[in-house]
Every structure is written in C-alpha cells, then in structure tokens.
Design an enzyme around this catalytic site. Structure first.
Site, PDB file in Angstrom:
ATOM      1  CD  GLU A   1      -2.971  -1.204   2.218  1.00  0.00           C
ATOM      2  OE1 GLU A   1      -2.840  -0.451   3.207  1.00  0.00           O
ATOM      3  OE2 GLU A   1      -3.938  -1.986   2.062  1.00  0.00           O
TER       4      GLU A   1
ATOM      5  CB  CYS B   1      -3.603  -6.518  -5.810  1.00  0.00           C
ATOM      6  SG  CYS B   1      -5.032  -5.431  -5.654  1.00  0.00           S
TER       7      CYS B   1
ATOM      8  CD  GLU C   1      -4.752 -10.917  -5.954  1.00  0.00           C
ATOM      9  OE1 GLU C   1      -4.122 -10.002  -5.390  1.00  0.00           O
ATOM     10  OE2 GLU C   1      -5.975 -11.075  -5.839  1.00  0.00           O
TER      11      GLU C   1
ATOM     12  CB  CYS D   1      -9.800  -6.487  -6.904  1.00  0.00           C
ATOM     13  SG  CYS D   1      -8.252  -6.109  -7.747  1.00  0.00           S
TER      14      CYS D   1
HETATM   15  N1  THU Z   1      -5.943  -6.526  -2.310  1.00  0.00           N
HETATM   16  C1  THU Z   1      -5.144  -7.479  -2.876  1.00  0.00           C
HETATM   17  O1  THU Z   1      -3.945  -7.571  -2.566  1.00  0.00           O
HETATM   18  N2  THU Z   1      -5.693  -8.307  -3.811  1.00  0.00           N
HETATM   19  C2  THU Z   1      -6.988  -8.245  -4.237  1.00  0.00           C
HETATM   20  O2  THU Z   1      -7.374  -8.972  -5.136  1.00  0.00           O
HETATM   21  C3  THU Z   1      -7.926  -7.331  -3.584  1.00  0.00           C
HETATM   22  C4  THU Z   1      -7.343  -6.347  -2.649  1.00  0.00           C
HETATM   23  C5  THU Z   1      -5.361  -5.600  -1.318  1.00  0.00           C
HETATM   24  C6  THU Z   1      -5.266  -4.182  -1.796  1.00  0.00           C
HETATM   25  C7  THU Z   1      -5.272  -3.426  -0.485  1.00  0.00           C
HETATM   26  O3  THU Z   1      -3.954  -3.360   0.007  1.00  0.00           O
HETATM   27  C8  THU Z   1      -6.093  -4.313   0.442  1.00  0.00           C
HETATM   28  O4  THU Z   1      -6.162  -5.582  -0.161  1.00  0.00           O
HETATM   29  C9  THU Z   1      -7.484  -3.806   0.710  1.00  0.00           C
HETATM   30  O5  THU Z   1      -8.145  -3.506  -0.456  1.00  0.00           O
END
Ligand code: THU
Length: 137
Positions: free
Chosen positions: A53, A62, A64, A93
């Site tokens: 983040e 993310c 992935e 997501c």
């Molecule tokens: N996040 C992921 O790492 N992968 C996803 O497919 C969905 C969301 C993370 C992004 C962010 O740091 C946290 O989860 C909350 O959205």
C-alpha cells in the site's frame, strides 16, 4: 503429461505455504488487510507477492499483481495456478482478474483463508472473468 490446469495436492500445499509466507510481508498500514499470493508457472517454478500500500492510496499494488510481475520479470508468461491468501479467503479484485486473464483462461485460482490455512474455493480465471476484455476479437 498433465493438462495445463491440473494441480495435485503437493502443488496446492506448496502454493498455500508460499502465499502464507508472502502474506507475512504485506505492507498494509492503511487497510490492515493483509494479502499473500503465489504463482505456479507452467514449467513448475514458484513466485510470490504481497500487497503493497501507499499513503497515496491509489498507488496500492495487489498481492496477485506483485506475484505475477515477479514471475513475468523472471521470464515466465504461462501460469498453471495462482493462490491468494487473505482473511476470509476473498476472491481477486476486478483489476487483478483482468491482469491474470491476460495470460490465459485456464489458470487455476486457489482462494485460501489465512486463519484456517485452508482452501475455501478452487476455480479458474476464465470462470471468475467470463467475456473478458481483449484487443483481439
Ligand atoms: N488486495 C489485494 O492484494 N488483492 C486483491 O485482489 C484485492 C485487494 C489488497 C489491496 C489493499 O492493500 C487491500 O487488499 C485492501 O483492499
């Protein structure tokens, strides 16, 4: 020779352990939602990633996509499976679905609950993102 998308128990175990380990390195001070991911390439190599983040929230990457980018930058573009570990074992997501789908429709997606360390769902990227966008018709 196994079909591209078929996984065995050893594959699953390795993917889950690696994604759990990667999750322990997640940098998520804003959402506090820790995610770990692992990728198994067609050739049998493993890569991992965690969410990263940023104070400028839209810059967040993310787990992935970090894992996929790691594999791609090492020269791999065909993927048998991607494992995602999070609280509750949530699904990727939309942006990550499109990102994963770029490299094939048969890639197996393992969704794992971090607390129970157990497989919540096994599916494919084609099932998670039907009728995906492509420049080719
Ligand atoms: N996040 C992921 O790492 N992968 C996803 O497919 C969905 C969301 C993370 C992004 C962010 O740091 C946290 O989860 C909350 O959205």
């Amino acid at each position: 020779m196994k079909p591209d998308f078929e996984l065995d128990e050893e594959d699953r175990t390795q993917l889950i352990e690696l994604a759990l380990e990667a999750r322990s390195h997640a940098y998520a001070p804003y959402s506090r939602f820790l995610v770990g991911a692992s990728v198994l390439t067609q050739q049998g190599s493993l890569f991992h990633g965690c969410n990263v983040e940023n104070a400028s929230l839209g810059l967040t990457i993310c787990a992935e996509r970090v894992a996929m980018g790691s594999a791609i930058s090492a020269g791999f573009q065909r993927f048998r499976a991607i494992c995602v570990v999070s609280e509750g074992g949530v699904a990727p997501c939309g942006a990550c679905r499109q990102f994963i789908r770029e490299f094939g429709g048969d890639t197996v997606i393992l969704l794992v609950d971090a607390d129970e360390r157990s497989l919540k769902k096994e599916t494919t990227i084609g099932q998670l993102l039907p009728d995906s966008f492509s420049l080719k018709s």
